[in-house]
Design a protein around this motif. Structure first.
Motif, mmCIF file in Angstrom:
data_model
loop_
_atom_site.group_PDB
_atom_site.id
_atom_site.type_symbol
_atom_site.label_atom_id
_atom_site.label_comp_id
_atom_site.label_asym_id
_atom_site.label_seq_id
_atom_site.Cartn_x
_atom_site.Cartn_y
_atom_site.Cartn_z
ATOM 1 N N PHE A 156 2.859 18.026 14.597
ATOM 2 C CA PHE A 156 1.621 18.474 13.946
ATOM 3 C C PHE A 156 1.200 17.489 12.853
ATOM 4 C CE2 PHE A 156 2.440 22.616 15.875
ATOM 5 C CZ PHE A 156 1.154 23.081 16.107
ATOM 6 N N LEU A 157 2.184 17.046 12.071
ATOM 7 C CA LEU A 157 1.880 16.130 10.967
ATOM 8 C C LEU A 157 1.304 14.815 11.482
ATOM 9 C CD1 LEU A 157 2.139 15.627 7.867
ATOM 10 C CD2 LEU A 157 4.369 14.617 8.341
ATOM 11 N N LEU A 158 1.940 14.240 12.494
ATOM 12 C CA LEU A 158 1.460 12.971 13.038
ATOM 13 C C LEU A 158 0.078 13.110 13.662
ATOM 14 C CD1 LEU A 158 4.684 11.482 14.665
ATOM 15 C CD2 LEU A 158 3.401 10.552 12.738
ATOM 16 N N PHE A 159 -0.149 14.195 14.359
ATOM 17 C CA PHE A 159 -1.469 14.414 14.972
ATOM 18 C C PHE A 159 -2.536 14.560 13.881
ATOM 19 C CE2 PHE A 159 -3.885 17.064 18.372
ATOM 20 C CZ PHE A 159 -4.714 15.979 18.614
ATOM 21 N N GLY A 160 -2.198 15.303 12.821
ATOM 22 C CA GLY A 160 -3.147 15.449 11.714
ATOM 23 C C GLY A 160 -3.451 14.120 11.044
ATOM 24 N N MET A 161 -2.409 13.323 10.811
ATOM 25 C CA MET A 161 -2.611 11.998 10.224
ATOM 26 C C MET A 161 -3.489 11.119 11.115
ATOM 27 S SD MET A 161 1.177 11.086 8.756
ATOM 28 C CE MET A 161 1.839 11.847 7.269
ATOM 29 N N ALA A 162 -3.253 11.207 12.436
ATOM 30 C CA ALA A 162 -4.039 10.398 13.372
ATOM 31 C C ALA A 162 -5.519 10.769 13.315
ATOM 32 C CB ALA A 162 -3.494 10.577 14.786
ATOM 33 N N PRO A 206 0.790 -1.223 0.000
ATOM 34 C CA PRO A 206 0.000 0.000 0.000
ATOM 35 C C PRO A 206 0.828 1.282 0.000
ATOM 36 C CG PRO A 206 0.225 -0.766 2.234
ATOM 37 C CD PRO A 206 1.000 -1.735 1.377
ATOM 38 N N LEU A 207 2.167 1.164 0.063
ATOM 39 C CA LEU A 207 2.982 2.340 0.357
ATOM 40 C C LEU A 207 3.335 3.190 -0.846
ATOM 41 C CD1 LEU A 207 5.488 0.885 2.999
ATOM 42 C CD2 LEU A 207 3.319 2.071 3.390
ATOM 43 N N PHE A 208 3.675 2.561 -1.975
ATOM 44 C CA PHE A 208 4.304 3.300 -3.066
ATOM 45 C C PHE A 208 3.557 3.135 -4.378
ATOM 46 C CE2 PHE A 208 8.007 1.889 -0.381
ATOM 47 C CZ PHE A 208 8.217 3.124 0.219
ATOM 48 N N ILE A 209 3.731 4.132 -5.239
ATOM 49 C CA ILE A 209 3.328 4.040 -6.633
ATOM 50 C C ILE A 209 4.395 4.747 -7.462
ATOM 51 C CG2 ILE A 209 1.831 6.072 -6.357
ATOM 52 C CD1 ILE A 209 0.169 4.939 -8.700
ATOM 53 N N VAL A 210 4.969 4.038 -8.418
ATOM 54 C CA VAL A 210 5.989 4.609 -9.294
ATOM 55 C C VAL A 210 5.328 4.843 -10.642
ATOM 56 C CG1 VAL A 210 8.295 4.355 -10.259
ATOM 57 C CG2 VAL A 210 7.737 3.257 -8.085
ATOM 58 N N ASP A 211 5.095 6.102 -10.969
ATOM 59 C CA ASP A 211 4.420 6.460 -12.217
ATOM 60 C C ASP A 211 5.152 7.624 -12.878
ATOM 61 O OD1 ASP A 211 3.808 8.438 -10.436
ATOM 62 O OD2 ASP A 211 1.636 8.181 -10.503
ATOM 63 N N GLY A 212 4.554 8.160 -13.926
ATOM 64 C CA GLY A 212 5.196 9.273 -14.618
ATOM 65 C C GLY A 212 5.354 10.493 -13.739
ATOM 66 N N PHE A 213 4.386 10.733 -12.868
ATOM 67 C CA PHE A 213 4.449 11.835 -11.908
ATOM 68 C C PHE A 213 5.695 11.693 -11.028
ATOM 69 C CE2 PHE A 213 3.474 13.653 -7.778
ATOM 70 C CZ PHE A 213 2.815 14.827 -8.070
ATOM 71 N N ALA A 214 5.903 10.481 -10.481
ATOM 72 C CA ALA A 214 7.072 10.231 -9.639
ATOM 73 C C ALA A 214 8.366 10.344 -10.439
ATOM 74 C CB ALA A 214 6.965 8.844 -9.004
ATOM 75 N N MET A 257 -8.510 8.392 12.174
ATOM 76 C CA MET A 257 -9.646 8.170 13.064
ATOM 77 C C MET A 257 -10.963 8.374 12.327
ATOM 78 S SD MET A 257 -10.530 10.155 16.625
ATOM 79 C CE MET A 257 -8.868 9.905 17.238
ATOM 80 N N GLU A 258 -10.985 9.337 11.421
ATOM 81 C CA GLU A 258 -12.218 9.645 10.690
ATOM 82 C C GLU A 258 -12.454 8.681 9.538
ATOM 83 O OE1 GLU A 258 -15.611 11.369 9.110
ATOM 84 O OE2 GLU A 258 -14.695 11.523 11.090
ATOM 85 N N THR A 259 -11.413 8.345 8.783
ATOM 86 C CA THR A 259 -11.600 7.564 7.550
ATOM 87 C C THR A 259 -11.280 6.080 7.717
ATOM 88 O OG1 THR A 259 -9.334 7.988 6.786
ATOM 89 C CG2 THR A 259 -11.026 9.600 6.179
ATOM 90 N N GLY A 260 -10.511 5.736 8.748
ATOM 91 C CA GLY A 260 -10.143 4.343 8.949
ATOM 92 C C GLY A 260 -9.046 3.857 8.028
ATOM 93 N N SER A 261 -8.359 4.773 7.374
ATOM 94 C CA SER A 261 -7.301 4.372 6.445
ATOM 95 C C SER A 261 -6.245 5.465 6.358
ATOM 96 C CB SER A 261 -7.879 4.101 5.058
ATOM 97 O OG SER A 261 -6.859 3.767 4.136
ATOM 98 N N MET A 262 -5.022 5.051 6.015
ATOM 99 C CA MET A 262 -3.945 6.002 5.736
ATOM 100 C C MET A 262 -3.514 5.948 4.278
ATOM 101 S SD MET A 262 -1.553 5.790 9.168
ATOM 102 C CE MET A 262 -1.441 4.009 9.220
ATOM 103 N N TYR A 263 -4.254 5.203 3.482
ATOM 104 C CA TYR A 263 -3.997 5.012 2.049
ATOM 105 C C TYR A 263 -4.739 6.122 1.301
ATOM 106 C CZ TYR A 263 -3.514 2.083 -2.201
ATOM 107 O OH TYR A 263 -3.199 1.586 -3.435
ATOM 108 N N PHE A 264 -4.041 6.894 0.485
ATOM 109 C CA PHE A 264 -4.642 8.067 -0.149
ATOM 110 C C PHE A 264 -5.938 7.738 -0.879
ATOM 111 C CE2 PHE A 264 -0.329 10.478 -0.678
ATOM 112 C CZ PHE A 264 -0.210 10.513 0.698
ATOM 113 N N SER A 265 -5.940 6.657 -1.664
ATOM 114 C CA SER A 265 -7.127 6.322 -2.457
ATOM 115 C C SER A 265 -8.298 5.902 -1.567
ATOM 116 C CB SER A 265 -6.797 5.225 -3.465
ATOM 117 O OG SER A 265 -6.350 4.059 -2.809
#
Length: 479
Positions: A167-173, A63-71, A177-185
């Motif tokens: 701040f970043l970790l708290f925001g991610m948490a 779930p961590l990486f995607i290597v595409d043209g953008f990257a 908590m709201e979405t149940g996922s840390m995966y962008f999609s």
């Protein structure tokens, strides 16, 4: 991991291997020259492998990486910038007392962290990449510990970076908590099916604080000028280019994945940040008599301009952002290349008075710096002008009138301090030269050649940008 995934990760594996190889070279007591050449070859291999695997892209490594043209675009820009910074680093550190070998370990590790950000599609990989980048930067900034207020600059960056990580970790948490996922999609899917809550908005706000620090956006910019001044010139160039490319890449990917720009409150926040960043950066730069501090505040303003390309949240905005980053990186590297070459063992060539009459003492360096400043000002026939034009076009298409008008007005206002420095370059009076050439002339000629090449690229992209724009569009289709 299958074969395709292995090949897709090969450029990033080589980046990780570069630091290990430098450690081994140090263990075998190899010279600074051998380490520098080995690092240069490794970076060239990274670019070659990225080009070699382009036909395999896009490749997901869930779930961590995607290597595409953008990257591939952003990673290529990062590695090309590091090639130039590595070349500048040799002259800069070889003339100083400190042993420069460990510097390259830190440089390649921070490059790896920035590259990881470009392929991140998960909060865990996002945070890991950001910390690899930041922890290496702490030491890079304070590397010349006995000069240029380096320890003070390193401590300021350390304390504020640690705070921004919290701040970043708290925001991610909160988002998890709201979405149940840390995966962008998955976060995007949740937002498409569920109404936005205050918890999610708070999480995004906390993440904006952290990203705002990394990009030195107002009001999270207070560290920038002191760190730019205290860090060695090549490290300052790294902070101004590579670190910001990586952080902006992951911000752009996250924004596009969750359609962040479609939320009216989020767009309002980014518009306000962009406007005050453009205004504050230019006003503060106007007051500087130190060229490193001037470029620090200038880079703050340019990140505000870049946010205008982020706001549309569409392909036109992404294309404009990539081209603007390309033009900005070439320009900043050229400017800091001049500062590096004119610096001596005791201090960096940072006072504006030193540049008075530089054209009459060193016309090549004065010409390179003048074109770099013209590009930063957005003068026609330079890459900076085309970059601003595309950013403006992307903003106008989405009727983002407030940031667009602010960009135009602050660019006109900002041109004053760039032209002031250019006028100093051509003034009559001139103090004695600070720098003494202690190395073999080959190293100076090669660096001069690199700076002239950057200047020609600035002009070439300003006169005929079509090749670069077509290449950017082609890579962005690989998604």
């Amino acid at each position: 991991m299958n074969e395709v995934q292995f090949y897709a990760l090969l450029p990033f594996t080589l980046l990780a291997a570069a630091s290990i190889i430098v450690i081994l070279l140090i263990a075998f007591k190899q010279s600074h020259t051998v380490i520098q050449i080995t690092g240069f070859v490794m970076m060239c291999l990274v670019i070659f492998t990225m080009w070699y695997v382009r036909d395999l892209l896009p490749v997901k490594l869930d779930p961590l990486f995607i290597v595409d043209g953008f990257a591939a675009l952003f990673t290529g820009l990062i590695v090309l910038s590091v090639l130039a910074i590595g070349l500048l680093s040799y002259i800069y550190f070889e003339e100083r007392e400190e042993n420069p070998k460990e510097y390259y370990i830190l440089l390649f590790l921070s490059t790896l962290g920035s590259a990881i950000l470009t392929i991140s599609q998960h909060f865990i990989s996002f945070f890991i990449g950001l910390e690899i980048l930041s922890v290496s930067l702490y030491a890079l900034i304070a590397y010349l510990r006995n000069r240029n207020n380096a320890i003070e600059a390193g401590m300021k960056y350390l304390v504020l970076a640690a705070l921004s990580s919290a701040f970043l970790l708290f925001g991610m948490a909160l988002i998890y908590m709201e979405t149940g996922s840390m995966y962008f999609s998955n976060i995007a899917h949740h937002l498409a099916t569920q109404p936005t809550s205050g918890l999610f908005i708070t999480g995004i706000g906390l993440m904006v604080v952290a990203i705002g620090f990394k990009l030195a956006l107002v009001p999270f910019h207070l560290w920038a000028a002191d760190v730019y001044q205290g860090a060695p010139a090549p490290v300052t160039a790294f902070i101004a280019t590579v670190s910001k490319i990586g952080v902006f890449a992951v911000l752009l990917r996250f924004g596009l994945a969750v359609s962040l720009q479609t939320f009216s409150l989020a767009q309002l926040i980014f518009i306000v940040i962009a406007v005050i960043t453009m205004i504050s950066g230019n006003i503060l730069a106007l007051l500087q008599n130190n060229i490193k501090r001037l470029l620090a505040y200038s880079s703050i303003a340019h990140l505000g301009y870049l946010l205008v390309a982020f706001l549309p949240g569409n392909e036109a905005g992404v294309e404009a952002a990539v081209f603007y980053l390309l033009a900005y990186s070439i320009t900043i590297l050229a400017a800091f290349g001049v500062i590096t070459l004119l610096s001596n063992r005791q201090r960096d060539a940072e006072d504006l008075e030193f540049y008075r009459g530089l054209f009459w003492r060193n016309p090549v360096m004065a010409t390179v710096l003048a074109f770099a400043l013209l590009s930063l000002a957005g003068i026609p026939l330079t890459a900076g002008f085309i970059g601003k034009f595309y950013v403006l076009a992307s903003g106008v298409q989405q009727t983002l009138w407030l940031p667009v008008i602010t960009l135009v007005l602050t660019s006109v206002f900002g041109a004053f301090y760039y032209l002031r420095v250019i006028s100093i370059l051509f003034a009559e009076s001139a103090p004695a030269l600070m720098n003494e050439n202690r190395l073999h002339p080959f190293f100076y000629y090669s660096t001069y050649t690199a700076l002239i090449t950057l200047t020609l690229l600035l002009i070439g992209l300003g006169v005929y940008p079509r090749i670069a724009i077509d290449s950017i569009k082609a890579f962005l289709l690989i998604r």
